[in-house]
Motif scaffolding. Sequence first.
Motif, PDB file in Angstrom:
ATOM      1  N   ARG A   3       0.851  -1.199   0.000  1.00  0.00           N
ATOM      2  CA  ARG A   3       0.000   0.000   0.000  1.00  0.00           C
ATOM      3  C   ARG A   3       0.884   1.245   0.000  1.00  0.00           C
ATOM      4  NH1 ARG A   3      -5.510   1.196   1.467  1.00  0.00           N
ATOM      5  NH2 ARG A   3      -5.898  -1.026   1.131  1.00  0.00           N
ATOM      6  N   GLY A   4       0.487   2.257  -0.782  1.00  0.00           N
ATOM      7  CA  GLY A   4       1.266   3.480  -0.927  1.00  0.00           C
ATOM      8  C   GLY A   4       2.175   3.457  -2.142  1.00  0.00           C
ATOM      9  N   ARG A   5       2.185   2.329  -2.856  1.00  0.00           N
ATOM     10  CA  ARG A   5       2.997   2.181  -4.061  1.00  0.00           C
ATOM     11  C   ARG A   5       2.095   1.725  -5.202  1.00  0.00           C
ATOM     12  NH1 ARG A   5       8.341   1.904  -2.523  1.00  0.00           N
ATOM     13  NH2 ARG A   5       9.018   0.778  -4.373  1.00  0.00           N
ATOM     14  N   VAL A   6       2.450   2.087  -6.434  1.00  0.00           N
ATOM     15  CA  VAL A   6       1.761   1.537  -7.600  1.00  0.00           C
ATOM     16  C   VAL A   6       2.290   0.127  -7.816  1.00  0.00           C
ATOM     17  CG1 VAL A   6       1.434   1.728 -10.100  1.00  0.00           C
ATOM     18  CG2 VAL A   6       1.368   3.780  -8.659  1.00  0.00           C
TER      19      VAL A   6
ATOM     20  N   PRO B 259       8.116   4.779  -6.361  1.00  0.00           N
ATOM     21  CA  PRO B 259       7.222   4.053  -5.443  1.00  0.00           C
ATOM     22  C   PRO B 259       6.382   3.053  -6.243  1.00  0.00           C
ATOM     23  CG  PRO B 259       6.350   6.244  -5.857  1.00  0.00           C
ATOM     24  CD  PRO B 259       7.676   6.179  -6.565  1.00  0.00           C
ATOM     25  N   PHE B 260       7.042   2.001  -6.677  1.00  0.00           N
ATOM     26  CA  PHE B 260       6.481   1.084  -7.679  1.00  0.00           C
ATOM     27  C   PHE B 260       7.048  -0.309  -7.469  1.00  0.00           C
ATOM     28  CE2 PHE B 260       7.157  -0.993 -11.820  1.00  0.00           C
ATOM     29  CZ  PHE B 260       5.853  -1.067 -12.279  1.00  0.00           C
TER      30      PHE B 260
ATOM     31  N   LYS C  56      -1.954   3.512  -5.664  1.00  0.00           N
ATOM     32  CA  LYS C  56      -1.308   3.672  -4.364  1.00  0.00           C
ATOM     33  C   LYS C  56      -2.261   3.409  -3.202  1.00  0.00           C
ATOM     34  CE  LYS C  56       1.919   7.116  -6.171  1.00  0.00           C
ATOM     35  NZ  LYS C  56       2.314   8.528  -6.155  1.00  0.00           N
ATOM     36  N   ASN C  57      -3.565   3.587  -3.433  1.00  0.00           N
ATOM     37  CA  ASN C  57      -4.549   3.348  -2.381  1.00  0.00           C
ATOM     38  C   ASN C  57      -4.976   1.885  -2.309  1.00  0.00           C
ATOM     39  OD1 ASN C  57      -6.065   3.148  -4.691  1.00  0.00           O
ATOM     40  ND2 ASN C  57      -7.708   4.518  -4.000  1.00  0.00           N
TER      41      ASN C  57
ATOM     42  N   LEU D  86       1.463   6.733 -11.306  1.00  0.00           N
ATOM     43  CA  LEU D  86       2.426   7.193 -10.311  1.00  0.00           C
ATOM     44  C   LEU D  86       2.192   8.658  -9.935  1.00  0.00           C
ATOM     45  CD1 LEU D  86       5.664   5.471 -11.595  1.00  0.00           C
ATOM     46  CD2 LEU D  86       4.712   5.221  -9.293  1.00  0.00           C
TER      47      LEU D  86
ATOM     48  N   SER E 243      -2.156  10.895  -6.508  1.00  0.00           N
ATOM     49  CA  SER E 243      -1.915  10.804  -5.067  1.00  0.00           C
ATOM     50  C   SER E 243      -2.682   9.637  -4.476  1.00  0.00           C
ATOM     51  CB  SER E 243      -2.348  12.102  -4.380  1.00  0.00           C
ATOM     52  OG  SER E 243      -3.708  12.346  -4.609  1.00  0.00           O
TER      53      SER E 243
END
Length: 199
Positions: free
Chosen positions: A71-74, A105-106, A169-170, A196, A199
Amino acid sequence: MPAPYRHALWLAAALLSASLLAPTLLAAAENDPPALVGHSGQFTVVQPPEVPAPVPFENGLGEAVTLEDFRGRVVLLNFWATWCAPCVQEMPWLDQLARDMADQPFNVIAISLDEAGRRKVIPFYQRHGIETLEVYTDPDQRVGAINPPAGVSAPFSLYGMPTTYVIGKNGAVRGYIQGAVDWRSNEARALLDYYLAQS
């Protein structure tokens, strides 16, 4: 009113309506993700985006992980198997993508459905020079199912292999594409950059 005048008024009204709608249609198109076409399908947006159930799968050490851990990353969630020829073709492209985007963040999460699990996947990675991708397996098809065992209901239904999902990301599924994709392409990178940037 004579017919020619009625026709001229109708045409003027139609043109005015089209000119008023054009900016709205253009704005909607600009907000859509970039197009991506693979070898046997195109990227399809999922509406509404939904967060799948956090069903565990295994990493290369045999430890349980879930999509919640990312979570928080694609996440590019790819379902594949060593017996699937298009999957074998695609794996080096996914490996390069993971390497090229290591500073983002992937994550590429390539989950093998091989029944032998990591005993089959680890030697495959070694033979094919897959160096960046982590080993993930789902031999019981509890996360993604193409031919699920009786009583198993996986959150990801697979109608062919490989199948790849983009998860925001969510944690919500944003879309999917069936078939092999050249993930080194500019089109693929544009699609991932689009998610990416959100938000």
